[in-house]
Design a protein around this motif. Structure first.
Motif, PDB file in Angstrom:
ATOM      1  N   GLN A   1       0.859  -1.191   0.000  1.00 50.34           N
ATOM      2  CA  GLN A   1       0.000   0.000   0.000  1.00 50.34           C
ATOM      3  C   GLN A   1       0.902   1.250   0.000  1.00 50.34           C
ATOM      4  O   GLN A   1       1.873   1.326   0.763  1.00 50.34           O
ATOM      5  N   THR A   2       0.576   2.231  -0.878  1.00 47.22           N
ATOM      6  CA  THR A   2       1.336   3.482  -0.944  1.00 47.22           C
ATOM      7  C   THR A   2       0.606   4.567  -0.156  1.00 47.22           C
ATOM      8  O   THR A   2      -0.611   4.752  -0.307  1.00 47.22           O
ATOM      9  N   PHE A   3       1.356   5.247   0.693  1.00 44.73           N
ATOM     10  CA  PHE A   3       0.810   6.326   1.518  1.00 44.73           C
ATOM     11  C   PHE A   3       1.549   7.630   1.187  1.00 44.73           C
ATOM     12  O   PHE A   3       2.765   7.622   0.949  1.00 44.73           O
ATOM     13  N   THR A   4       0.806   8.740   1.188  1.00 51.07           N
ATOM     14  CA  THR A   4       1.413  10.058   1.030  1.00 51.07           C
ATOM     15  C   THR A   4       1.578  10.674   2.406  1.00 51.07           C
ATOM     16  O   THR A   4       0.592  10.873   3.130  1.00 51.07           O
ATOM     17  N   VAL A   5       2.820  10.983   2.746  1.00 47.64           N
ATOM     18  CA  VAL A   5       3.152  11.569   4.044  1.00 47.64           C
ATOM     19  C   VAL A   5       3.362  13.074   3.850  1.00 47.64           C
ATOM     20  O   VAL A   5       4.191  13.500   3.042  1.00 47.64           O
ATOM     21  N   ASN A   6       2.599  13.852   4.603  1.00 47.57           N
ATOM     22  CA  ASN A   6       2.730  15.318   4.537  1.00 47.57           C
ATOM     23  C   ASN A   6       3.808  15.790   5.505  1.00 47.57           C
ATOM     24  O   ASN A   6       3.862  15.335   6.650  1.00 47.57           O
ATOM     25  N   VAL A   7       4.654  16.734   5.013  1.00 44.18           N
ATOM     26  CA  VAL A   7       5.710  17.306   5.847  1.00 44.18           C
ATOM     27  C   VAL A   7       5.204  18.659   6.343  1.00 44.18           C
ATOM     28  O   VAL A   7       4.902  19.556   5.543  1.00 44.18           O
ATOM     29  N   LEU A   8       5.089  18.832   7.643  1.00 40.87           N
ATOM     30  CA  LEU A   8       4.561  20.073   8.217  1.00 40.87           C
ATOM     31  C   LEU A   8       5.668  21.123   8.304  1.00 40.87           C
ATOM     32  O   LEU A   8       6.749  20.856   8.840  1.00 40.87           O
ATOM     33  N   ASP A   9       5.374  22.310   7.763  1.00 42.09           N
ATOM     34  CA  ASP A   9       6.335  23.414   7.784  1.00 42.09           C
ATOM     35  C   ASP A   9       6.382  24.028   9.179  1.00 42.09           C
ATOM     36  O   ASP A   9       5.353  24.146   9.859  1.00 42.09           O
ATOM     37  N   VAL A  10       7.559  24.425   9.591  1.00 41.42           N
ATOM     38  CA  VAL A  10       7.708  25.135  10.866  1.00 41.42           C
ATOM     39  C   VAL A  10       8.470  26.432  10.598  1.00 41.42           C
ATOM     40  O   VAL A  10       9.286  26.508   9.677  1.00 41.42           O
ATOM     41  N   ALA A  11       8.140  27.436  11.360  1.00 39.94           N
ATOM     42  CA  ALA A  11       8.829  28.725  11.229  1.00 39.94           C
ATOM     43  C   ALA A  11      10.274  28.567  11.688  1.00 39.94           C
ATOM     44  O   ALA A  11      10.537  28.174  12.817  1.00 39.94           O
ATOM     45  N   GLU A  12      11.187  28.921  10.773  1.00 40.20           N
ATOM     46  CA  GLU A  12      12.603  28.818  11.094  1.00 40.20           C
ATOM     47  C   GLU A  12      13.159  30.206  11.356  1.00 40.20           C
ATOM     48  O   GLU A  12      12.584  31.221  10.938  1.00 40.20           O
ATOM     49  N   ALA A  13      14.270  30.288  11.990  1.00 43.09           N
ATOM     50  CA  ALA A  13      14.852  31.582  12.383  1.00 43.09           C
ATOM     51  C   ALA A  13      15.065  32.481  11.178  1.00 43.09           C
ATOM     52  O   ALA A  13      14.832  33.684  11.226  1.00 43.09           O
ATOM     53  N   ASP A  14      15.466  31.906  10.043  1.00 46.58           N
ATOM     54  CA  ASP A  14      15.732  32.712   8.862  1.00 46.58           C
ATOM     55  C   ASP A  14      14.446  33.181   8.183  1.00 46.58           C
ATOM     56  O   ASP A  14      14.463  34.075   7.357  1.00 46.58           O
ATOM     57  N   ASP A  15      13.323  32.554   8.497  1.00 45.93           N
ATOM     58  CA  ASP A  15      12.062  32.884   7.856  1.00 45.93           C
ATOM     59  C   ASP A  15      11.284  33.949   8.615  1.00 45.93           C
ATOM     60  O   ASP A  15      10.376  34.566   8.083  1.00 45.93           O
ATOM     61  N   ILE A  16      11.583  34.194   9.847  1.00 52.56           N
ATOM     62  CA  ILE A  16      10.819  35.129  10.670  1.00 52.56           C
ATOM     63  C   ILE A  16      11.518  36.474  10.665  1.00 52.56           C
ATOM     64  O   ILE A  16      12.655  36.605  11.128  1.00 52.56           O
ATOM     65  N   ASN A  17      10.839  37.479  10.104  1.00 50.01           N
ATOM     66  CA  ASN A  17      11.425  38.816  10.099  1.00 50.01           C
ATOM     67  C   ASN A  17      11.231  39.468  11.458  1.00 50.01           C
ATOM     68  O   ASN A  17      10.138  39.453  12.022  1.00 50.01           O
ATOM     69  N   GLU A  18      12.299  40.017  11.975  1.00 46.89           N
ATOM     70  CA  GLU A  18      12.236  40.772  13.219  1.00 46.89           C
ATOM     71  C   GLU A  18      12.743  42.180  12.960  1.00 46.89           C
ATOM     72  O   GLU A  18      13.607  42.398  12.110  1.00 46.89           O
ATOM     73  N   SER A  19      12.175  43.131  13.669  1.00 48.73           N
ATOM     74  CA  SER A  19      12.542  44.529  13.447  1.00 48.73           C
ATOM     75  C   SER A  19      13.964  44.798  13.928  1.00 48.73           C
ATOM     76  O   SER A  19      14.481  44.112  14.815  1.00 48.73           O
ATOM     77  N   PRO A  20      14.615  45.818  13.317  1.00 45.08           N
ATOM     78  CA  PRO A  20      15.945  46.213  13.808  1.00 45.08           C
ATOM     79  C   PRO A  20      15.859  46.579  15.293  1.00 45.08           C
ATOM     80  O   PRO A  20      14.842  47.085  15.781  1.00 45.08           O
ATOM     81  N   THR A  21      16.937  46.303  16.012  1.00 48.37           N
ATOM     82  CA  THR A  21      16.911  46.522  17.464  1.00 48.37           C
ATOM     83  C   THR A  21      17.708  47.743  17.900  1.00 48.37           C
ATOM     84  O   THR A  21      17.492  48.257  19.007  1.00 48.37           O
ATOM     85  N   ALA A  22      18.604  48.255  17.055  1.00 49.28           N
ATOM     86  CA  ALA A  22      19.409  49.403  17.486  1.00 49.28           C
ATOM     87  C   ALA A  22      19.994  50.122  16.279  1.00 49.28           C
ATOM     88  O   ALA A  22      20.216  49.528  15.223  1.00 49.28           O
ATOM     89  N   ILE A  23      20.197  51.456  16.446  1.00 46.75           N
ATOM     90  CA  ILE A  23      20.897  52.277  15.464  1.00 46.75           C
ATOM     91  C   ILE A  23      21.979  53.041  16.218  1.00 46.75           C
ATOM     92  O   ILE A  23      21.690  53.700  17.217  1.00 46.75           O
ATOM     93  N   THR A  24      23.208  52.964  15.709  1.00 44.13           N
ATOM     94  CA  THR A  24      24.299  53.706  16.339  1.00 44.13           C
ATOM     95  C   THR A  24      24.944  54.624  15.306  1.00 44.13           C
ATOM     96  O   THR A  24      24.853  54.390  14.101  1.00 44.13           O
ATOM     97  N   LEU A  25      25.588  55.667  15.815  1.00 49.27           N
ATOM     98  CA  LEU A  25      26.247  56.672  14.978  1.00 49.27           C
ATOM     99  C   LEU A  25      27.633  56.900  15.554  1.00 49.27           C
ATOM    100  O   LEU A  25      27.776  57.253  16.734  1.00 49.27           O
ATOM    101  N   ASP A  26      28.691  56.705  14.750  1.00 43.84           N
ATOM    102  CA  ASP A  26      30.042  56.708  15.309  1.00 43.84           C
ATOM    103  C   ASP A  26      30.602  58.115  15.553  1.00 43.84           C
ATOM    104  O   ASP A  26      31.641  58.265  16.188  1.00 43.84           O
ATOM    105  N   ASP A  27      29.926  59.171  15.029  1.00 41.75           N
ATOM    106  CA  ASP A  27      30.341  60.537  15.307  1.00 41.75           C
ATOM    107  C   ASP A  27      29.107  61.424  15.266  1.00 41.75           C
ATOM    108  O   ASP A  27      28.129  61.105  14.583  1.00 41.75           O
ATOM    109  N   ARG A  28      29.145  62.552  16.001  1.00 43.84           N
ATOM    110  CA  ARG A  28      27.950  63.393  16.095  1.00 43.84           C
ATOM    111  C   ARG A  28      28.314  64.866  16.014  1.00 43.84           C
ATOM    112  O   ARG A  28      27.782  65.695  16.745  1.00 43.84           O
ATOM    113  N   GLU A  29      29.186  65.194  15.063  1.00 49.60           N
ATOM    114  CA  GLU A  29      29.632  66.581  14.932  1.00 49.60           C
ATOM    115  C   GLU A  29      29.709  66.975  13.455  1.00 49.60           C
ATOM    116  O   GLU A  29      30.049  66.161  12.598  1.00 49.60           O
TER     117      GLU A  29
END
Length: 500
Positions: free
Chosen positions: A114-142
């Motif tokens: 008997q042949t069966f079709t097995v479904n592979v369930l997708d899971v959210a991976e670290a590379d697939d989940i967009n996260e917002s930037p966490t910091a902005i820095t500026l190396d000089d302020r003059e």
């Protein structure tokens, strides 16, 4: 044919008989399994040795024993569980489904698959989940005051998605984030003043602004920064020029077309450093600046028909290299060119501007075309019928003058007539006797030809000196103005018969 027990009839030829098999009580013969079922058909991607489900075999021999095999070597059956082998997992991105064939074998080696079709369930991976930037820095302020396009510093963004890309905005529109991919990749985007802009310490010693970064998924991060403006000692340090003004040579800001080396006007530079010196340049190579005067170069003139206005950018650069740009508009003044016929038959076509046309003594064809044109013809005149006043300011017998602004045209009737050329005329400009042959005595035979005068479009005048018979002359699209002579020979002023 009466049969006791199990008999394999494949090699035996039994014909012309009816087979009757005798089954003793409580004796069951083996039969092949009839079906295989699987109670679950899913695995989760990246889950090692994940169980698919439990197998159930339908077999007429209810007490039969079974073994299982799977055609995909990533799977195995342990007991009655179909599962991935130890250390093996599936990847949804490689294949969202997998077909596997399970074969069951009973104790007598009878099978069912008997042949069966097995479904592979997708899971959210670290590379697939967009996260917002966490910091902005500026190396000089003059920034340093009076320094155009000065760079504040390099912007660095921290983001959980390491390979994300960003766009930038700044709350103060005097600043920008400059990120040129062709520049040094190690430099990074720079917060800077826009080209041509500088800050003034005396006006503001610091600037508060907000830098906002947006990632490829539209998530943002904002960061406030205070930018300090560095002071330069007053009187000791250079400041950029603040203005350039142009005193036009003509009130209407014009230069006349076809005039070479025409002067536009004199330039003046305003600079906080009162004793500073300046180099002036102009972006249009037809112009030059000599001793502060903006003018066309030697041998160069403008053409009204090519362009009625010209915009030029003048740059003043001080001794410290600081500069200012200013755009000036130069209007090109149109000029009127006189078109004069010859003694031969001529075809005279006007331009689409203003034209002065004087047909010759030949049978001429005139088409003045567009513009407000003036056609001048001279007929038969007395000896001193017309004076210079009749050319400078012509009037008709009722004292009316031509409705023409001679100053704006830059040309008047003197360009086509003079008292000497129009007095004592025995022939009219509008008639021409052409020799068409000779008689037997070699005396010429003439045919009289006549002008065709068309003013075209616009407000056009046909100015007439002397007596002209228009009976056979083709005239159209003009207003006839008969000039009244004021000379001594005008006791009985001639008139022209005009049929328009």
């Amino acid at each position: 044919l009466l049969v006791y027990g199990q008999v394999d009839f494949d090699p035996i030829h039994a014909i012309n008989v009816e087979v009757f098999t005798v089954f003793p009580e409580n004796v069951t013969f083996n039969q092949a399994p009839t079906a295989i079922t699987l109670d679950n058909r899913e695995v989760t991607e990246n889950a090692l040795a994940d169980v698919v489900g439990t197998l159930t075999v339908d077999d007429p021999n209810t007490d039969d024993a079974h073994t299982f095999s799977v055609d995909d070597n990533r799977f195995e059956v342990v007991g009655t569980e179909l599962k991935l082998k130890h250390g093996v997992a599936l990847d949804y991105e490689d294949a969202p489904t997998v077909d596997v064939t399970v074969t069951v074998t009973d104790r007598s080696n009878l099978t069912n698959s008997q042949t069966f079709t097995v479904n592979v369930l997708d899971v959210a991976e670290a590379d697939d989940i967009n996260e917002s930037p966490t910091a902005i820095t500026l190396d000089d302020r003059e920034v340093t005051e009076n320094t155009k396009a000065d760079v504040v510093g390099t912007v660095t963004v921290t983001d959980p998605n390491a390979d994300d890309t960003f766009t930038y905005s700044v709350s103060d529109n005097r600043f920008e984030i400059f990120d040129d991919p062709n520049d040094d990749p190690d430099q990074g985007p720079q917060l800077k003043l826009k080209n041509g802009l500088a800050l003034d310490y005396e006006t503001e010693s610091y600037v508060d602004l907000t830098v906002t970064v947006t990632d490829s998924g539209g998530l943002t991060k904002a960061q406030d920064f205070t930018i300090n403006v560095l002071d330069q000692a007053d009187g000791d340090d250079n400041e950029a020029p603040t203005a350039i003004t142009l005193a036009y040579a003509n009130a209407d800001r014009t230069v006349t077309e076809n005039v070479t080396a025409a002067v536009v006007g004199d330039l003046t530079v305003t600079d906080p450093n009162a004793d500073d010196t300046h180099i002036l340049s102009v972006d249009d190579e037809r112009f030059e600046i000599l001793d502060g005067t903006l003018k066309l170069k030697h041998g160069t003139a403008l053409d009204y028909e090519a362009a009625t206005t010209v915009n030029v950018t003048v740059t003043a650069t001080d001794s410290g290299g600081l500069s200012i740009d200013q755009i000036f508009t130069v209007n090109v003044k149109d000029t009127v060119a006189a078109k004069i016929g010859t003694s031969d038959p001529d075809t005279i076509n006007g331009d689409f501007g203003v034209d002065f046309i004087r047909p010759g003594t030949g049978a001429d064809t005139v088409d003045a075309r567009g513009g407000n044109d003036i056609i001048v013809v001279v007929g038969r005149t007395y000896g001193d019928q017309y004076t210079q006043a009749d050319i400078d300011n012509p009037t008709d017998k009722d004292g009316n003058t031509l409705d023409v602004d001679w100053d704006s045209l830059g040309l008047d009737l003197n360009s086509v007539v003079s008292p000497a050329s129009i007095n004592s005329r025995s022939e009219s400009d509008t008639e021409y006797d052409e020799i068409i042959g000779y008689d037997i005595h070699d005396i010429p035979i003439y045919e009289r030809l006549y002008d065709s005068l068309d003013g075209g479009e616009g407000t056009d005048y046909l100015v007439v000196y002397g007596t002209v018979d228009f009976t056979n002359v083709t005239v159209g699209n003009v207003t006839v103005f008969q000039v009244e002579g004021t000379g001594a020979g005008n006791e009985d002023p001639p008139t022209s018969v005009a049929v328009i």
